[in-house]
Design a protein around this motif. Sequence first.
Motif, PDB file in Angstrom:
ATOM      1  N   UNK A   1      45.270  50.416  47.648  1.00 14.44           N
ATOM      2  CA  UNK A   1      45.370  49.232  47.557  1.00 14.44           C
ATOM      3  C   UNK A   1      46.764  48.781  47.694  1.00 14.44           C
ATOM      4  N   UNK A   2      47.531  49.186  46.788  1.00 13.19           N
ATOM      5  CA  UNK A   2      48.903  48.374  46.879  1.00 13.19           C
ATOM      6  C   UNK A   2      49.845  48.031  48.298  1.00 13.19           C
ATOM      7  N   UNK A   3      50.232  47.843  48.756  1.00 16.95           N
ATOM      8  CA  UNK A   3      51.158  46.905  47.241  1.00 16.95           C
ATOM      9  C   UNK A   3      50.866  45.444  47.180  1.00 16.95           C
ATOM     10  N   UNK A   4      49.432  45.695  47.348  1.00 21.21           N
ATOM     11  CA  UNK A   4      48.435  43.793  47.270  1.00 21.21           C
ATOM     12  C   UNK A   4      48.563  44.351  45.740  1.00 21.21           C
ATOM     13  N   UNK A   5      47.596  45.203  45.521  1.00 13.92           N
ATOM     14  CA  UNK A   5      47.146  45.136  43.510  1.00 13.92           C
ATOM     15  C   UNK A   5      48.111  45.337  42.702  1.00 13.92           C
ATOM     16  N   UNK A   6      47.506  44.282  41.889  1.00 11.62           N
ATOM     17  CA  UNK A   6      48.831  43.921  41.371  1.00 11.62           C
ATOM     18  C   UNK A   6      47.910  44.119  39.640  1.00 11.62           C
ATOM     19  N   UNK A   7      46.670  43.874  39.189  1.00 13.10           N
ATOM     20  CA  UNK A   7      45.647  44.091  38.474  1.00 13.10           C
ATOM     21  C   UNK A   7      44.901  45.296  39.857  1.00 13.10           C
ATOM     22  N   UNK A   8      44.084  45.675  38.541  1.00  9.35           N
ATOM     23  CA  UNK A   8      43.108  46.984  38.946  1.00  9.35           C
ATOM     24  C   UNK A   8      41.524  46.772  37.891  1.00  9.35           C
ATOM     25  N   UNK A   9      40.552  47.298  38.105  1.00  8.34           N
ATOM     26  CA  UNK A   9      39.551  47.148  37.359  1.00  8.34           C
ATOM     27  C   UNK A   9      38.707  48.288  38.191  1.00  8.34           C
ATOM     28  N   UNK A  10      38.176  49.133  37.469  1.00 10.65           N
ATOM     29  CA  UNK A  10      37.056  49.946  37.960  1.00 10.65           C
ATOM     30  C   UNK A  10      35.612  49.729  36.883  1.00 10.65           C
ATOM     31  N   UNK A  11      34.515  49.608  37.507  1.00 11.08           N
ATOM     32  CA  UNK A  11      33.198  49.593  36.931  1.00 11.08           C
ATOM     33  C   UNK A  11      32.289  50.729  37.301  1.00 11.08           C
ATOM     34  N   UNK A  12      31.463  51.344  36.381  1.00 10.50           N
ATOM     35  CA  UNK A  12      30.215  52.232  37.487  1.00 10.50           C
ATOM     36  C   UNK A  12      29.018  51.420  36.545  1.00 10.50           C
ATOM     37  N   UNK A  13      28.125  51.434  37.717  1.00  7.93           N
ATOM     38  CA  UNK A  13      26.770  50.731  37.229  1.00  7.93           C
ATOM     39  C   UNK A  13      25.601  51.352  38.317  1.00  7.93           C
ATOM     40  N   UNK A  14      24.604  50.906  37.328  1.00  3.49           N
ATOM     41  CA  UNK A  14      22.991  51.613  38.000  1.00  3.49           C
ATOM     42  C   UNK A  14      22.918  50.473  38.881  1.00  3.49           C
ATOM     43  N   UNK A  15      21.830  50.558  39.943  1.00  2.00           N
ATOM     44  CA  UNK A  15      21.220  49.916  40.744  1.00  2.00           C
ATOM     45  C   UNK A  15      20.098  49.620  39.877  1.00  2.00           C
ATOM     46  N   UNK A  16      19.520  48.370  39.553  1.00  6.04           N
ATOM     47  CA  UNK A  16      18.845  47.965  38.880  1.00  6.04           C
ATOM     48  C   UNK A  16      17.339  47.453  39.566  1.00  6.04           C
ATOM     49  N   UNK A  17      17.889  46.661  40.363  1.00  7.90           N
ATOM     50  CA  UNK A  17      17.337  45.889  41.607  1.00  7.90           C
ATOM     51  C   UNK A  17      18.045  45.064  42.404  1.00  7.90           C
ATOM     52  N   UNK A  18      17.479  45.525  44.221  1.00 11.30           N
ATOM     53  CA  UNK A  18      17.934  45.645  45.099  1.00 11.30           C
ATOM     54  C   UNK A  18      16.427  45.087  46.931  1.00 11.30           C
ATOM     55  N   UNK A  19      17.252  43.763  47.109  1.00  9.91           N
ATOM     56  CA  UNK A  19      16.646  43.158  48.250  1.00  9.91           C
ATOM     57  C   UNK A  19      16.418  42.896  49.523  1.00  9.91           C
TER      58      UNK A  19
END
Length: 203
Positions: A77-95
């Motif tokens: 992601x460098x040199x673009x990313x000045x800030x970076x956040x990572x999140x983990x999720x469960x897929x509770x719905x998909x259509x």
Amino acid sequence: MFVRSIYATGDPARADTAIRALNTQGRDLLEERPGYRGAGVFVDRELGKLLAVSWWESEEARRNSDQVMRERRGALLGPFAGTLAVDNYEVAGFHEVRLPRVGGGLRITRLEFDPADTDLLADTFRTSVVPRLETMAGLARAALFVDRQRGRGMTGVLFTDRESLAASRAGQAAARHEGAAKSHVTVTGLEEFEVVHADARVG
């Protein structure tokens, strides 16, 4: 299904450099990991925002991929990313109505809720929100991601083109208002992106 989302902000002029790295080196790394089920890359070129989502067949597969991806993320992601956040999720719905297209549009809605209301949120998404979305021209996919422990999540709605994304704003606002009231959630963010890549294999 489980997902990991990467949210980066930086210099808009450098966004394409990060996109190229994600779509080449990043995709190669992901495809080597057991349980990988596809990914999506989305960009806001005007403000300099990048969202990357990888899909995994199990929580264990996602967790096992974390170390190698964490070690390589900065270089990708460098040199673009000045800030970076990572999140983990469960897929509770998909259509899915049709496959997304490059150049299409994504709208994400960020949510906060009482963890005890997670199943209520998932049921409301399936029974109330999705039927409303199905009436909108150009709908490709809709998904609900949740973090049951933290009471956080987001919906992502993909449209085949930017015109359909724009035309859906009023309709999705009504669906969002109704869904939030029924499931006792607080909407904490609303963003739109261009679809750069989307090949998740769900179901």
